[in-house]
Design an enzyme around this catalytic site. Structure first.
Site, PDB file in Angstrom:
ATOM      1  N   SER A 137       0.796  -1.184  -0.054  1.00 22.28           N
ATOM      2  CA  SER A 137      -0.100   0.115   0.124  1.00 22.28           C
ATOM      3  C   SER A 137       0.843   1.144   0.088  1.00 22.28           C
ATOM      4  O   SER A 137       1.802   1.275   0.757  1.00 22.28           O
ATOM      5  CB  SER A 137      -1.005  -0.120   1.302  1.00 22.28           C
ATOM      6  N   LYS A 163      -1.007  -0.814  -4.530  1.00 21.84           N
ATOM      7  CA  LYS A 163      -2.390  -0.190  -3.934  1.00 21.84           C
ATOM      8  C   LYS A 163      -1.750   1.384  -3.725  1.00 21.84           C
ATOM      9  O   LYS A 163      -0.989   1.689  -2.992  1.00 21.84           O
ATOM     10  CB  LYS A 163      -2.986  -0.678  -2.637  1.00 21.84           C
ATOM     11  N   LYS A 165      -2.976   5.102  -2.493  1.00 19.77           N
ATOM     12  CA  LYS A 165      -3.850   6.063  -1.769  1.00 19.77           C
ATOM     13  C   LYS A 165      -4.306   7.166  -2.611  1.00 19.77           C
ATOM     14  O   LYS A 165      -3.602   7.848  -3.201  1.00 19.77           O
ATOM     15  CB  LYS A 165      -3.409   6.361  -0.306  1.00 19.77           C
ATOM     16  N   ASP A 191      -7.148   3.225  -3.296  1.00 19.25           N
ATOM     17  CA  ASP A 191      -7.976   3.385  -1.813  1.00 19.25           C
ATOM     18  C   ASP A 191      -8.267   4.486  -1.506  1.00 19.25           C
ATOM     19  O   ASP A 191      -7.555   5.100  -1.368  1.00 19.25           O
ATOM     20  CB  ASP A 191      -7.087   2.449  -0.907  1.00 19.25           C
ATOM     21  N   GLU A 217     -11.140   0.736  -3.661  1.00 13.23           N
ATOM     22  CA  GLU A 217     -11.448   0.410  -2.409  1.00 13.23           C
ATOM     23  C   GLU A 217     -12.113   1.599  -1.546  1.00 13.23           C
ATOM     24  O   GLU A 217     -11.483   2.497  -1.709  1.00 13.23           O
ATOM     25  CB  GLU A 217     -10.115   0.058  -1.636  1.00 13.23           C
ATOM     26  N   ASP A 242     -13.875  -1.766   2.469  1.00  6.94           N
ATOM     27  CA  ASP A 242     -12.812  -2.101   3.779  1.00  6.94           C
ATOM     28  C   ASP A 242     -13.746  -1.597   5.003  1.00  6.94           C
ATOM     29  O   ASP A 242     -14.439  -2.435   5.775  1.00  6.94           O
ATOM     30  CB  ASP A 242     -11.877  -1.337   3.332  1.00  6.94           C
ATOM     31  N   LYS A 266      -9.925  -7.260   7.616  1.00  8.71           N
ATOM     32  CA  LYS A 266      -9.095  -6.920   8.543  1.00  8.71           C
ATOM     33  C   LYS A 266      -9.695  -7.482   9.913  1.00  8.71           C
ATOM     34  O   LYS A 266     -10.732  -7.238  10.098  1.00  8.71           O
ATOM     35  CB  LYS A 266      -8.737  -5.543   8.609  1.00  8.71           C
ATOM     36  N   GLY A 294      -4.243  -4.540   5.867  1.00 11.90           N
ATOM     37  CA  GLY A 294      -3.282  -4.306   6.765  1.00 11.90           C
ATOM     38  C   GLY A 294      -3.405  -2.780   7.493  1.00 11.90           C
ATOM     39  O   GLY A 294      -4.163  -1.902   7.037  1.00 11.90           O
ATOM     40  N   LEU A 296      -0.733  -1.379   9.030  1.00  9.69           N
ATOM     41  CA  LEU A 296       0.863  -1.072   9.408  1.00  9.69           C
ATOM     42  C   LEU A 296       1.177  -1.655  10.832  1.00  9.69           C
ATOM     43  O   LEU A 296       1.862  -1.170  11.464  1.00  9.69           O
ATOM     44  CB  LEU A 296       0.864   0.701   9.788  1.00  9.69           C
TER      45      LEU A 296
HETATM   46  O1  OSB Z   1      -7.487   1.832   4.352  1.00 11.20           O
HETATM   47  O2  OSB Z   1      -6.455  -0.130   4.131  1.00 11.20           O
HETATM   48  C1  OSB Z   1      -6.502   1.057   4.575  1.00 11.20           C
HETATM   49  C2  OSB Z   1      -3.410   1.813   6.929  1.00 11.20           C
HETATM   50  C3  OSB Z   1      -4.067   2.546   7.769  1.00 11.20           C
HETATM   51  C4  OSB Z   1      -5.636   2.708   7.639  1.00 11.20           C
HETATM   52  C5  OSB Z   1      -6.101   2.296   6.731  1.00 11.20           C
HETATM   53  C6  OSB Z   1      -5.547   1.576   5.639  1.00 11.20           C
HETATM   54  C7  OSB Z   1      -4.313   1.573   5.611  1.00 11.20           C
HETATM   55  C8  OSB Z   1      -3.405   0.891   4.652  1.00 11.20           C
HETATM   56  C9  OSB Z   1      -2.218   0.348   4.798  1.00 11.20           C
HETATM   57  O3  OSB Z   1      -3.869   0.852   3.436  1.00 11.20           O
HETATM   58  C10 OSB Z   1      -2.103  -1.168   4.717  1.00 11.20           C
HETATM   59  C11 OSB Z   1      -0.653  -1.520   5.412  1.00 11.20           C
HETATM   60  O4  OSB Z   1       0.315  -1.532   4.748  1.00 11.20           O
HETATM   61  O5  OSB Z   1      -0.791  -2.239   6.438  1.00 11.20           O
HETATM   62 MG    MG Z   2      -8.555   0.494   2.813  1.00 11.86          MG
END
Ligand code: OSB
Ligand code: MG
Length: 390
Positions: A137, A163, A165, A191, A217, A242, A266, A294, A296
């Site tokens: 991501s 992915k 943002k 996303d 997403e 999500d 998640k 995920g 982080l």
């Molecule tokens: O929307 O998937 C998400 C991180 C923090 C909060 C929301 C999201 C995310 C990520 C990072 O997209 C995913 C990762 O690398 O852990």
């Molecule tokens: Mg997301």
């Protein structure tokens, strides 16, 4: 099993670089690490809430409060016959899914360790899925050139999909440039973390539709299946949910309304592994593919994600990247490394197969609290502790 001791360590680990989403910028990873002991065996988990309620309503403070005052009192003195029992015991507690998930996950890990089984086996995962194809991501970047450089580096490392943002105003230009730079074959998705509105943005989203994205997403509000269903009909690109999917019932409703063509699972968001598996099963029955999202996570959370992904309907690369995607030094002694074929290996060994490195944990802990559930916890809550600094 009867839980004897619960420890919460609040940790702070610097990120290698800031991570920007449509709702904010993270420079540090902060979470609770939960250690839960019984009979000389300890299970681990971490929380996925953040400092502020931007991704979901939950925060570090709310998670702490829910665990201490509502979850632990229900577990104190209660024998658990199977890890599912935690899920059932915590059902009456509304919301607070990230808090419930952490405790439930630590019990699953404990169970695996106590019975000498890996978590994937307890969950009913596929023994052949030892190496999990993963994606990465990428946060919002200041300009398309920066995005292209980062994306090329991740592809060079072997990641199976990208992915990106996005938010209104930082979407078409960078994604078009990226598609042009990488060519039509590279698996790419976007996303939006709920940053768009159907009435205002449908035109813009239709333009994104021309970029051959695997999916988009969570474009719209987290509580809105209706507009997502309308949007899904207006786009060729599948809509992935999500934030909107918080339970198996949510998954059933969203799928029934044709609001989701793909689901990001998640564990923290849906309240634990039992719920995550239920979402997986409902999607599988409806032939809706899922992938593992995920937050982080440190190596502890990454290990849970990999075990979960051994379930059969996890058919698309998820966001569980290698430890060095975010951290110079992980919380676990042996960090997750990306295999040359763009996979991460499911840890072998009992439970999740990894533990926090004791020295590293101590180094990054800024607050520590422990409870003896055999003596100190009674229904009605544990006295509040001042000085948390929230
Ligand atoms: O929307 O998937 C998400 C991180 C923090 C909060 C929301 C999201 C995310 C990520 C990072 O997209 C995913 C990762 O690398 O852990
Ligand atoms: Mg997301």
């Amino acid at each position: 099993m009867q839980i004897e001791q619960v420890v919460l360590d609040f940790i702070e680990m610097p990120l290698k670089s800031p991570f920007e989403t449509s709702f904010g910028v993270d420079t540090n990873k902060t979470c609770w690490v939960l250690s839960l002991s019984s009979g000389g065996v300890t299970g681990y988990a971490e929380t996925v809430a953040d400092v502020e309620p931007l991704y979901s309503e939950e925060t570090h403070a709310s998670v702490y409060y829910a665990i201490k005052n509502h979850i632990l009192p229900r577990l104190a003195g209660t024998p658990l016959e199977y890890p599912h029992a935690v899920h059932d015991l915590l059902l009456p507690i509304r919301g607070n899914r990230m808090a419930k998930a952490a405790v439930e996950m630590a019990v699953w890990d404990w169970w695996g360790r106590a019975t000498h089984q890996p978590l994937w086996k307890l969950l009913g995962g596929d023994a052949d899925k030892r190496e999990i194809p993963v994606g990465v991501s990428i946060g919002i970047q200041s300009d398309p050139e920066a995005l292209i450089a980062i994306a090329e580096e991740y592809l060079r490392q072997g990641y199976r999909r990208l992915k990106v943002k996005i938010k209104p105003g930082n979407d078409l230009l960078p994604l078009r440039a990226l598609r042009q730079a990488l060519g039509p074959e590279v698996p790419m998705m976007a996303d939006a973390n709920s940053a768009y509105r159907l009435d205002r943005d449908v035109g813009r989203l239709r333009q994104l539709d021309e970029l051959g994205l695997m999916m988009i997403e969570q474009p719209l509000d987290e509580d809105d299946y209706v507009d997502h269903a309308v949007l899904a009909r207006a786009l060729k690109t599948p809509v992935c949910l999500d934030e909107s999917i918080r339970s198996a019932d949510d998954a059933r409703r969203a799928i029934g309304l044709k609001a989701a063509g793909v689901i990001n699972i998640k564990v923290g968001r849906v309240g634990g592994l039992t719920a995550a598996k239920a979402v997986h099963d409902i999607a599988r029955e409806a032939k809706i593919p899922v992938w593992c999202g995920g937050m982080l996570e440190t190596g502890i959370g990454r290990a849970f994600n990999l075990h979960l992904t051994t379930l059969p309907n996890f058919s698309l690369p998820g966001d569980t990247s290698a430890s060095d995607r975010y951290f110079e030094q992980d919380l676990i002694a042996k960090p997750f490394r990306l295999n040359a074929n763009g996979t991460l290996t499911v840890p072998q060994g009992d439970g999740i197969g990894v533990v926090p490195d004791p020295q590293r944990l101590q180094q990054v802990t800024t607050y520590h609290e422990e409870w003896n559930l055999l003596h100190h916890v009674s229904k009605g809550g544990i006295p509040d502790v001042a000085g948390l600094g929230f």
